[in-house]
Scaffold this active site. Structure first.
Site, short mmCIF file in Angstrom:
data_model
loop_
_atom_site.label_atom_id
_atom_site.label_comp_id
_atom_site.label_asym_id
_atom_site.label_seq_id
_atom_site.Cartn_x
_atom_site.Cartn_y
_atom_site.Cartn_z
N HIS A 1 0.89 -3.57 6.33
CA HIS A 1 -0.39 -3.32 7.29
C HIS A 1 -1.72 -3.98 6.54
O HIS A 1 -2.59 -3.75 7.00
CB HIS A 1 -0.54 -2.03 7.56
CG HIS A 1 -0.77 -1.02 6.48
ND1 HIS A 1 -0.06 -0.60 5.72
CD2 HIS A 1 -1.90 -0.22 6.33
CE1 HIS A 1 -0.47 0.12 4.59
NE2 HIS A 1 -1.52 0.48 5.00
N CYS B 1 0.87 -1.26 -0.01
CA CYS B 1 0.02 -0.03 0.09
C CYS B 1 0.83 1.11 0.05
O CYS B 1 2.14 1.25 0.58
CB CYS B 1 -0.91 0.02 1.18
SG CYS B 1 -1.81 1.30 1.52
N CYS C 1 -6.80 -2.61 4.87
CA CYS C 1 -6.44 -1.32 4.40
C CYS C 1 -7.28 -0.94 3.41
O CYS C 1 -8.38 -0.34 3.50
CB CYS C 1 -5.21 -0.93 4.55
SG CYS C 1 -4.82 0.78 4.38
N SER D 1 0.78 3.61 1.73
CA SER D 1 1.22 4.11 3.20
C SER D 1 2.54 3.43 3.47
O SER D 1 3.32 4.05 4.43
CB SER D 1 0.00 3.68 4.14
OG SER D 1 -0.95 4.20 4.06
N HIS E 1 5.13 5.87 2.28
CA HIS E 1 5.28 6.82 2.82
C HIS E 1 6.59 6.97 3.70
O HIS E 1 7.15 7.92 3.84
CB HIS E 1 4.14 7.46 3.33
CG HIS E 1 3.02 7.73 2.51
ND1 HIS E 1 3.21 8.30 1.13
CD2 HIS E 1 1.67 7.73 2.68
CE1 HIS E 1 2.18 8.63 0.73
NE2 HIS E 1 0.94 8.52 1.43
#
Length: 380
Positions: free
Chosen positions: A69, A47, A180, A49, A52
């Site tokens: 996650h 993902c 997620c 995220s 990041h």
């Protein structure tokens, strides 16, 4: 199982520093302590995220760290005091915990939890277990956890509040997306914005979250769904999921919000920013109708300076809100979403563009960076 109470050695992808590929390493995973669960991850996805944290502009990241996650697995063992889970249970780790005791968990209006509320950013702050130690070791050094889940490891340890038990017949290579991306976009439409039948919607950013928001708008009965992305390759999938119109800002003669306002006789009822970045956020807000337009912010861009708005924009009747994990209380809701998937209420399969072995995790990141994938499933 024979591994209960013992340190497990297994494969994990470690980020040793920012802006570098992940390294497949042998790690030691300690047994779970009180109110913790050790999970064998069967499938996990990549993902934005996760990316990041690797971005050099993201200053709060701690290294070395095991990211991930969006995963699903099987309980290997449980620590003292755990009664909700047992070895062999199929589970989905949750980056948004649900303790069921705090004022947030006891409130029906939010899916927040006090375990998360003390942190300004959910991507940091769950980097250690509650006793402020790690269960991961590599080359003699402790390794940080990520978002309370760390699914880029063949085995991980999570708090019992960060775990949802699901049906034994669940397809882990698909329902891992409920950890997620799908839940966030889908829930943003049906839980947070509460899209109404016959309404008009605009979705900015057609990654896994954005396409899931399109699904949520469709399921909610929206009559028109305008999908926006700078990658034309995303449009066929968006239309297959329910989008009625697709726009590429780079191909338009004027700002996207102006085009949408013209298309919809004054603006959409609901807009979703699933891309992040001040430009996309501003366009999403501006394209909503005065009087009652609602803009829901979901996407986050690393290093972005945020959104500047004039009070007049809100005085004119627009509303802006945001969501984490699509408003779902994870332990309560994820099992129901698994059942909905099994009953074909929505399609997770169409979101999966690639399936790779875990060793090819950097290839999965490259596919995401290049805009060639929606979700890549990694299996051990």
């Amino acid at each position: 199982m024979g591994t209960k109470g013992k340190v497990i050695k297994c494969k994990a992808a470690i980020a040793w520093e920012a802006d570098k590929p992940l390294c497949i390493e042998e790690v030691e995973v300690a047994p779970p302590k009180a109110h913790e669960v050790r999970v064998q991850i069967i499938a996990t996805s990549v993902c934005h995220s996760d990316a990041h944290i690797l971005h050099p502009q993201f200053k709060k990241a701690l290294f070395p760290v095991i990211l991930g996650h969006e995963g699903a697995g099987i309980v290997e063992s449980v620590g003292p005091g755990v009664t909700e889970f047992k070895p062999g249970d199929k589970v989905i780790p949750l980056y948004t915990p649900q303790c069921k005791k705090c004022k947030f968990c006891l409130s029906p209006v939010t899916n927040f939890c006090a375990k998360l509320s003390q942190f300004k950013n959910p991507a940091v702050g769950q980097e250690l277990m509650e006793d402020r130690t790690s269960r991961f070791t590599c080359k003699g050094k402790p390794v940080y956890h990520f978002m309370g889940t760390s699914t880029f490891s063949q085995y991980t340890v999570v708090s019992e509040t960060n775990l949802a038990k699901i049906d034994d017949d669940a397809n882990l290579q698909r329902v891992c997306l409920l950890g997620c991306g799908f839940s966030t976009g889908y829930g943003a439409a049906i839980n947070v914005a509460k899209v109404t039948p016959g309404s008009t919607c605009a979705v900015f950013g057609l990654g896994g979250v954005g396409l899931s928001a399109v699904i949520g708008c469709k399921v909610s009965g929206a009559s028109r769904i305008i999908a926006v992305d700078i990658n034309n390759g995303k449009f066929a999938k968006a239309k297959a999921l329910g989008a009625t119109d697709c726009l590429n800002p780079r191909d338009l003669p004027k700002p996207t919000q102006e085009v949408i306002i013209e298309m919809t006789n004054g603006g959409v009822d609901f807009a979703f920013d699933c891309a992040g970045g001040s430009e996309a956020m501003k366009a999403a807000l501006d394209c909503t109708t005065v009087g009652w337009g609602l803009c829901t912010l979901i996407g986050v861009a690393a290093g972005d300076k945020g959104l500047t708005i004039s009070p007049v924009e809100l005085i004119m009747g627009r509303t802006i809100n945001g969501t984490i994990f699509g408003g779902w209380k994870g332990k309560d809701s994820i099992p129901k979403l698994v059942t909905d998937y099994k009953n074909k209420k929505f399609d997770l399969d169409i979101l999966v563009t690639h399936t790779l072995s875990f060793d090819k995790i950097n290839e999965a990141f490259d596919l995401m960076y290049q805009g060639k994938s929606i979700r890549t499933i990694l299996t051990f």
